[in-house]
Design an enzyme around this catalytic site. Structure first.
Site, PDB file in Angstrom:
ATOM      1  N   ASN A 155       0.876  -1.176   0.000  1.00  0.00           N
ATOM      2  CA  ASN A 155       0.000   0.000   0.000  1.00  0.00           C
ATOM      3  C   ASN A 155       0.911   1.223   0.000  1.00  0.00           C
ATOM      4  O   ASN A 155       1.474   1.583   1.032  1.00  0.00           O
ATOM      5  CB  ASN A 155      -0.902  -0.013   1.243  1.00  0.00           C
ATOM      6  CG  ASN A 155      -1.728   1.260   1.356  1.00  0.00           C
ATOM      7  OD1 ASN A 155      -1.783   2.060   0.420  1.00  0.00           O
ATOM      8  ND2 ASN A 155      -2.361   1.453   2.506  1.00  0.00           N
ATOM      9  N   LYS A 199       0.079   4.232  -0.334  1.00  0.00           N
ATOM     10  CA  LYS A 199      -0.566   5.459   0.175  1.00  0.00           C
ATOM     11  C   LYS A 199      -0.286   6.591  -0.816  1.00  0.00           C
ATOM     12  O   LYS A 199      -0.263   6.352  -2.026  1.00  0.00           O
ATOM     13  CB  LYS A 199      -0.094   5.760   1.606  1.00  0.00           C
ATOM     14  CG  LYS A 199      -0.221   4.506   2.491  1.00  0.00           C
ATOM     15  CD  LYS A 199      -0.034   4.750   3.956  1.00  0.00           C
ATOM     16  CE  LYS A 199      -0.190   3.435   4.707  1.00  0.00           C
ATOM     17  NZ  LYS A 199      -0.145   3.554   6.140  1.00  0.00           N
ATOM     18  N   HIS A 206      -9.530   1.175   4.773  1.00  0.00           N
ATOM     19  CA  HIS A 206      -8.252   1.407   5.472  1.00  0.00           C
ATOM     20  C   HIS A 206      -8.497   2.393   6.619  1.00  0.00           C
ATOM     21  O   HIS A 206      -9.326   3.290   6.507  1.00  0.00           O
ATOM     22  CB  HIS A 206      -7.214   1.970   4.494  1.00  0.00           C
ATOM     23  CG  HIS A 206      -5.831   1.983   5.095  1.00  0.00           C
ATOM     24  ND1 HIS A 206      -5.413   2.993   5.932  1.00  0.00           N
ATOM     25  CD2 HIS A 206      -4.808   1.104   5.007  1.00  0.00           C
ATOM     26  CE1 HIS A 206      -4.178   2.722   6.331  1.00  0.00           C
ATOM     27  NE2 HIS A 206      -3.788   1.580   5.785  1.00  0.00           N
ATOM     28  N   GLU A 261      -6.941   4.873   7.561  1.00  0.00           N
ATOM     29  CA  GLU A 261      -6.783   6.289   7.179  1.00  0.00           C
ATOM     30  C   GLU A 261      -8.042   6.794   6.475  1.00  0.00           C
ATOM     31  O   GLU A 261      -8.425   7.953   6.618  1.00  0.00           O
ATOM     32  CB  GLU A 261      -5.524   6.450   6.314  1.00  0.00           C
ATOM     33  CG  GLU A 261      -4.267   6.308   7.178  1.00  0.00           C
ATOM     34  CD  GLU A 261      -3.052   5.722   6.480  1.00  0.00           C
ATOM     35  OE1 GLU A 261      -3.004   5.722   5.232  1.00  0.00           O
ATOM     36  OE2 GLU A 261      -2.143   5.252   7.194  1.00  0.00           O
ATOM     37  N   GLU A 306      -5.103  -4.516  10.742  1.00  0.00           N
ATOM     38  CA  GLU A 306      -4.104  -3.461  10.933  1.00  0.00           C
ATOM     39  C   GLU A 306      -4.411  -2.696  12.222  1.00  0.00           C
ATOM     40  O   GLU A 306      -5.250  -1.782  12.228  1.00  0.00           O
ATOM     41  CB  GLU A 306      -4.135  -2.481   9.756  1.00  0.00           C
ATOM     42  CG  GLU A 306      -3.791  -3.113   8.422  1.00  0.00           C
ATOM     43  CD  GLU A 306      -3.230  -2.090   7.441  1.00  0.00           C
ATOM     44  OE1 GLU A 306      -2.126  -2.334   6.930  1.00  0.00           O
ATOM     45  OE2 GLU A 306      -3.868  -1.055   7.212  1.00  0.00           O
ATOM     46  N   GLY A 333       2.804   2.726  10.758  1.00  0.00           N
ATOM     47  CA  GLY A 333       3.772   3.810  10.583  1.00  0.00           C
ATOM     48  C   GLY A 333       4.510   4.197  11.847  1.00  0.00           C
ATOM     49  O   GLY A 333       5.149   5.244  11.901  1.00  0.00           O
ATOM     50  N   SER A 338       3.721  -1.662  10.405  1.00  0.00           N
ATOM     51  CA  SER A 338       5.170  -1.718  10.612  1.00  0.00           C
ATOM     52  C   SER A 338       5.780  -3.069  10.234  1.00  0.00           C
ATOM     53  O   SER A 338       6.700  -3.558  10.898  1.00  0.00           O
ATOM     54  CB  SER A 338       5.540  -1.325  12.053  1.00  0.00           C
ATOM     55  OG  SER A 338       5.145   0.020  12.300  1.00  0.00           O
TER      56      SER A 338
HETATM   57  P1  13P Z   1       3.207   0.771   7.638  1.00  0.00           P
HETATM   58  O1  13P Z   1       3.700  -0.526   7.050  1.00  0.00           O
HETATM   59  O2  13P Z   1       3.927   1.981   7.116  1.00  0.00           O
HETATM   60  O3  13P Z   1       3.119   0.707   9.132  1.00  0.00           O
HETATM   61  O4  13P Z   1       1.680   0.952   7.112  1.00  0.00           O
HETATM   62  C1  13P Z   1       0.779  -0.082   7.281  1.00  0.00           C
HETATM   63  C2  13P Z   1      -0.434   0.217   6.489  1.00  0.00           C
HETATM   64  O5  13P Z   1      -1.220   1.087   6.829  1.00  0.00           O
HETATM   65  C3  13P Z   1      -0.644  -0.565   5.265  1.00  0.00           C
HETATM   66  O6  13P Z   1      -1.940  -0.396   4.783  1.00  0.00           O
END
Ligand code: 13P
Length: 255
Positions: A11, A13, A101, A103, A173, A179, A219
């Site tokens: 992903n 983003k 997601h 976010e 997640e 992150g 992560s």
């Molecule tokens: P990270 O791997 O940067 O923690 O992000 C995870 C994520 O939100 C994948 O959709």
């Protein structure tokens, strides 16, 4: 893992423009062998603006990486300024769509009801949703994780035909792990993912629950993927930051 093919999804983003995406695909494919593609389904979910360029590169160079989108609308067309429909994605040979997601839920106000509409629409267009669930830090600390993910799964799959649920991917997640560099321990991820599998069974039956592939996200790095993948219910990973680097993603694929 019982008979479920591992699936690693990147992903990106809001990172990598279409030039960077083409370069990434070429470097990434150079790092992998046919046996890697045979062992693991690989999905790249770039920003919408990269999809056409990436599709062209993957198809021209016969790179067996599937395309995914990070979001979509639930309608097939209409007066929805700024939105992209599942049928438009299907025309670009997009196979997967990330739905719900954290976010999208937290920054853009997506509710469980919207997630459910999107899941049904994505499936109706012959695409595969990667349905994201997970708890906040406060919920985690309050011991509310199980209730949260059970509710999210029940609502995401409400009214979905069990034969369709079989094809779906779920990503667990935990929001506090995204992150932050602090991944859930493999044991904790396994425990919650087995709860999620139980919730899929409640929503769509045991056959669907055994077939659904459930990823861990938050992560994930080359250094922690193998311990996560050793868990019986963890079938893959949804990778953010580490997926932006072709070498890191290739190492994750080769867990
Ligand atoms: P990270 O791997 O940067 O923690 O992000 C995870 C994520 O939100 C994948 O959709």
């Amino acid at each position: 893992m019982t008979g479920r093919k591992p699936i690693i999804a990147a992903n990106w983003k809001m990172h990598h423009d279409h030039f960077a995406a083409i370069q990434f695909a070429q470097k990434f494919s150079y790092l992998l062998e046919k046996t890697d593609y045979d062992a693991v389904d690989i999905v790249i979910c770039p920003p919408f603006t990269d999809l056409r360029s990436l599709q062209t590169t993957l198809e021209a160079d016969e790179i067996p990486v599937a395309l995914g989108a990070q979001n979509c609308h639930w309608e097939k067309d209409g007066a929805f300024t700024g939105e992209v429909s599942p049928s438009m994605l299907a025309k670009l040979n997009v196979r997967y769509v990330i739905v719900g997601h954290s976010e999208r839920r937290e920054v853009f106000g997506e509710t469980d009801e919207i997630v459910n509409r999107k899941v049904r629409s994505v499936l109706n267009h012959g695409l595969i949703p990667i349905v994201c669930v997970g708890e906040t830090l406060e919920e985690h600390e309050a011991g509310a994780t199980v209730g949260k993910v059970k509710g999210q799964i029940a609502e995401a799959f409400a009214g979905v035909n069990p034969d369709d649920v079989v094809t779906c991917v779920v990503a667990y997640e935990p929001i506090w792990a995204i992150g932050t560099g602090h991944n859930a321990t493999p044991d904790d991820a396994q425990e919650t993912i087995s709860v999620i599998r139980g919730a899929v069974s409640n929503a769509a039956g045991e056959d669907a629950a055994q077939a659904v592939r459930i990823q861990y996200g938050g992560s994930v790095k080359p250094g922690n993927i193998s311990a996560l993948m050793a868990m019986p219910d963890i079938d893959g990973a949804l990778v953010g930051g580490a997926s932006l680097d072709p070498e890191d993603l290739a190492r994750i694929v080769r867990f």
